[in-house]
Every structure is written in C-alpha cells, then in structure tokens.
Design a protein around this motif. Structure first.
Motif, short mmCIF file in Angstrom:
data_model
loop_
_atom_site.label_atom_id
_atom_site.label_comp_id
_atom_site.label_asym_id
_atom_site.label_seq_id
_atom_site.Cartn_x
_atom_site.Cartn_y
_atom_site.Cartn_z
N VAL A 327 0.84 -1.20 0.00
CA VAL A 327 0.00 0.00 0.00
C VAL A 327 0.87 1.24 0.00
O VAL A 327 2.01 1.23 0.44
N ALA A 328 0.28 2.34 -0.48
CA ALA A 328 1.01 3.60 -0.53
C ALA A 328 1.14 4.19 0.86
O ALA A 328 0.34 3.92 1.74
N SER A 329 2.14 5.01 1.04
CA SER A 329 2.38 5.65 2.33
C SER A 329 2.92 7.05 2.09
O SER A 329 3.60 7.31 1.11
N ASP A 330 2.60 7.98 3.00
CA ASP A 330 3.08 9.35 2.87
C ASP A 330 4.59 9.44 2.94
O ASP A 330 5.19 10.40 2.48
N ASP A 331 5.23 8.45 3.56
CA ASP A 331 6.68 8.50 3.76
C ASP A 331 7.46 7.80 2.64
O ASP A 331 8.67 7.73 2.68
N MET A 332 6.72 7.27 1.66
CA MET A 332 7.38 6.62 0.53
C MET A 332 7.97 7.71 -0.38
O MET A 332 7.40 8.78 -0.51
N PRO A 333 9.14 7.45 -1.01
CA PRO A 333 9.67 8.43 -1.97
C PRO A 333 8.62 8.73 -3.03
O PRO A 333 7.99 7.80 -3.58
N THR A 334 8.40 10.00 -3.31
CA THR A 334 7.28 10.40 -4.16
C THR A 334 7.74 11.26 -5.32
O THR A 334 8.59 12.14 -5.16
N ALA A 335 7.16 10.99 -6.49
CA ALA A 335 7.36 11.84 -7.67
C ALA A 335 5.97 12.30 -8.13
O ALA A 335 4.96 11.73 -7.73
N THR A 336 5.94 13.36 -8.92
CA THR A 336 4.64 13.87 -9.38
C THR A 336 4.55 13.84 -10.91
O THR A 336 5.57 13.88 -11.61
N ILE A 337 3.32 13.78 -11.39
CA ILE A 337 3.04 13.84 -12.83
C ILE A 337 1.77 14.66 -13.02
O ILE A 337 0.86 14.61 -12.19
N GLU A 338 1.74 15.47 -14.05
CA GLU A 338 0.55 16.29 -14.30
C GLU A 338 -0.63 15.39 -14.66
O GLU A 338 -0.50 14.47 -15.46
N ARG A 339 -1.79 15.69 -14.10
CA ARG A 339 -2.99 14.89 -14.40
C ARG A 339 -3.35 14.99 -15.88
O ARG A 339 -3.83 14.02 -16.48
N SER A 340 -3.07 16.14 -16.48
CA SER A 340 -3.38 16.33 -17.91
C SER A 340 -2.60 15.33 -18.78
O SER A 340 -3.10 14.86 -19.81
N VAL A 341 -1.36 15.00 -18.33
CA VAL A 341 -0.54 14.04 -19.08
C VAL A 341 -1.19 12.65 -19.01
O VAL A 341 -1.23 11.91 -20.01
N LEU A 342 -1.70 12.29 -17.83
CA LEU A 342 -2.34 10.98 -17.66
C LEU A 342 -3.65 10.90 -18.43
O LEU A 342 -4.06 9.82 -18.86
N LYS A 343 -4.33 12.05 -18.56
CA LYS A 343 -5.59 12.05 -19.33
C LYS A 343 -5.33 11.62 -20.76
O LYS A 343 -6.08 10.86 -21.36
#
Length: 412
Positions: A327-343
C-alpha cells in the motif's frame, strides 16, 4: 574519571573500530584514567556529511559518553588546498563562501550525535588560523621539520606520484600537522583520530609536536566503512547516501540499511549503533528469515541516530506497510506527474524518465524485459504499456523496481 567504568578504548576495540594506534598501551591508559581532548577533521567539500562520516561521529559519541572532549575541525583552510589522500586527481578549488556554507551544514548534522552544549565539545574551522599565515614564517617554523624524502614515502602521496602531485597538495600534510600543533597549544588536544587513510597525516602532526614542543601526543585510526568484499559503503546507483534529509530522504536512508548484504549486518550493528554487544552477538546466531529481522533493527537504529526516533518510527511503519501489503504511504519516496498528461496517456518508459525513476529509457526497457517493474503490484510485461488516469488509486500509483525499491507517483 571513574576507573570502574569500561574503558572506551576496549569498547572501540571490541566493536571493531580500531585499525592503528601510535602507542596502544599509553592510549588505553590515558582514556581510562583522565579526560582527554581529541580531534577529528571533516573535509567540507560537499554541503552534507555522508555515510562514510557516520563512523567518525559515532566514535566521537562513544568517546564523549566516556568523559572525553571532542573537537570537530572543519577543514575550511585545508579545503582551499585539497587533500590528495585516496584521490587520483587534483580536486576543484572551492571558494571561501562555499566552504563556509558546507561547514555550517555539518554543524547541524553533527549535533544529533555530539553534544556541543557547555563546552562539552567544540567546533573550529582551521581557516581561522591557516588563511592568515605568513608563508615565510610558516616555512621557517614548520616546514623546517619536514623532509621531502620522508613525505614522498607516505602512503597518501604514492598513488599520485605517477600522474603528478601538485605543489599545492604537497603542502597539505604540513597544514594538517600544523592543525594538530595549534590545537595542542590552544586546547591541550593530545590525540588525533581519523579514518585509516589519514595515518600518514596524523603521524606528521605527532612528529611536529614532538620536535616543536618536546611532548608526546597520540594518534588512532579506524577501519573505513566497507562491505565484506572490500567496497566502500554508502554508495547507491543514485550516488552517495547523505545524512541531509533533503539529499537522501529518511525513507531511502532506512532502505539502504534494510538492504545491506547478510554478511555485513553484524559488523554494521557493532559500528553504527549503540546496541549492547551481547544483543548483537545473539543476533549473529540468527539464520535465514531472522537475518531480515536484524536488518530491520539496523535500519531503524541508524535512521534514529541520524534523523531522530520519530522519523525512524515513521519510515519503519511506511516500509512495513509497503512490504506487507503493497500500500502507498506518505513517507514513501514520491514523484509527481501532471494529471493532464495521464488524461492523454503516457508510455511507461516516458513516465519512468519523466519522474526520475530511471535515468534513461534504456534502463527502463531492461527493467521491464527482465520482469523487474511493477505498477500497482502488477508486473509490467510490455515496453508499450500506456499509463493513464485509470491506473490511479486515490490520486496516486505505486511503482516497484525489483524486489525492494518502491516509489509513489502522485497526479497533480
């Protein structure tokens, strides 16, 4: 000092720290009978300490707890020259501002392990006395005590001789030796400690004090932090493992220790934690699955020393949640992606490179072809896999590389 206490020299010996000493019997006697002022130097060529420095900080802590006074010397002056020890090339010259900034960062990280309150430990910058030296006076008063033949025989210069040793680096041993003399005069510092690669420089300082002051001082070096097959610890595919949480996240720091080789766990527990030796010796008998338990203890204890118990609790909990349930966790290393790209949808290889999870598409391709990439706990079988909004679970997704490297990608 209380002679009933365990002598810190014995503690350091039993835990496997000590490599060389200049006078073992005398050093042991001094450490068991009086409060000794000692120093360790730190080279400020980066803006954070790394795992290689951790051993020195733990030694300082052991010594301080036994009643001795540490001096942490930031090499602001010597860094303007560059230590040739263990290097095959001359290093980039740094500005005074860069060095000062880096030294200030070190102070913050050291305070987690060394108590600087009420003069129990002090920190000095050798730039304070080296930068204003008169060169002629220095040569007459200090340089006269060094022979070139003897310096060239020193281990720290040998590796540079074939490719060329600059004169500026040649001065380094004189400067570090002068540090010891200065600290002896100003603070009655009678012992220098350091990694075993500093042995030649330490001997230079001891010899200088004997010639100038007619006094015996002492040196002690420690094993370098290496794996069982001799490689330096603290390196990953991303580079060094830093003590600064901005450069290596507490989660990644924890995972580094969680993933050490089985053969290295017990040695790391002895060197990098304060757990009692009886407890560690008991762990040495653990086999198979229980070795993983020892790794978790190591990871937790080292993370707590560097980042605090609260942070260690958080990342331990996060790691357990990921490994047991995925499961995901707030303390996991995190990257971001624009939602528009996923659309619109994005190819898995492009996603990996865009979020920094792989340095290149080639590496991502190899990972997929070897069956080592998972998206939300499902293996990615094709390099043509498209990732879209349908892959999001609570605005995020989990990427796993291999068995143990988990990352969260969040849509913004």
């Amino acid at each position: 000092m209380d002679n009933a206490k365990v002598n810190v020299f014995d503690t350091l010996m039993e835990r496997g720290f000590i490599a060389q000493t200049t006078n073992q019997e005398k050093i042991r006697e001094l450490l068991g009978s009086e409060s000794v002022t000692f120093y360790i130097g730190f080279d400020p060529t980066a803006d954070s300490l790394h795992v290689g420095h951790l051993l020195q900080l733990i030694v300082m802590s052991h010594m301080q707890k036994a009643g001795h006074r540490p001096i942490a010397v930031i090499g602001g002056g010597t860094a303007m020259v560059g230590d040739p020890t263990g290097k095959t090339d001359m290093r980039r010259m740094m500005t005074r501002e860069e060095i000062q900034h880096n030294g200030n960062r070190f102070k913050e990280q050291m305070r987690n392990l060394v108590d600087f309150s009420n003069g129990r430990a002090i920190m000095v910058d050798n730039a304070d006395w080296l930068l204003n030296l008169n060169y002629i006076s220095f040569l007459r008063e200090i340089g006269v005590h060094f022979t070139v033949n003897r310096m060239l025989a020193a281990e720290c210069f040998k590796s540079r001789m074939e490719r060329g040793l600059s004169f500026i680096e040649f001065n380094y041993m004189l400067m570090q030796s002068y540090d010891f003399l200065k600290l002896y005069k100003d603070y009655n510092c009678i012992m220098q400690l350091g990694g075993d690669d500093q042995w030649s420089n330490i001997l230079g300082g001891i010899d200088l004090i004997r010639r100038v002051e007619g006094k015996e001082v002492y040196g002690m070096t420690f094993q370098l932090l290496t794996t069982s097959d001799g490689k330096k610890m603290g390196k990953t595919e991303k580079g060094a493992v830093w003590l600064d949480p901005q450069k290596t996240s507490p989660y990644d720091f924890y995972q580094y220790w969680r993933n050490v080789q089985d053969a290295d766990v017990i040695r790391c527990l002895k060197l990098l934690t304060f757990l009692p030796l009886e407890q560690i010796n008991e762990m040495e008998t653990w086999k198979d699955a229980r070795i993983n338990e020892a790794k978790k203890i190591l990871a937790y204890e080292v993370t707590a020393l560097v980042h605090g118990r609260e942070e260690a609790d958080k990342v331990h909990k996060a790691a357990e949640a990921i490994f047991s349930k995925g499961v995901a966790s707030d303390d996991m290393p995190t990257a971001t992606i624009e939602r528009s790209v996923l659309k619109e949808g994005i190819n898995i290889l492009d996603l990996l490179v865009r979020t920094g999870l792989t340095p290149s598409k080639g590496e991502g391709r190899r990972l997929i072809q070897q069956g080592g990439l998972y998206l939300n706990n499902e293996r990615v079988d094709s390099i043509d896999r498209m990732v879209s909004e349908s892959d999001l679970e609570d605005s995020g997704m989990i990427i796993r590389k291999g068995k143990k490297s988990y990352h969260k990608i969040v849509a913004e």
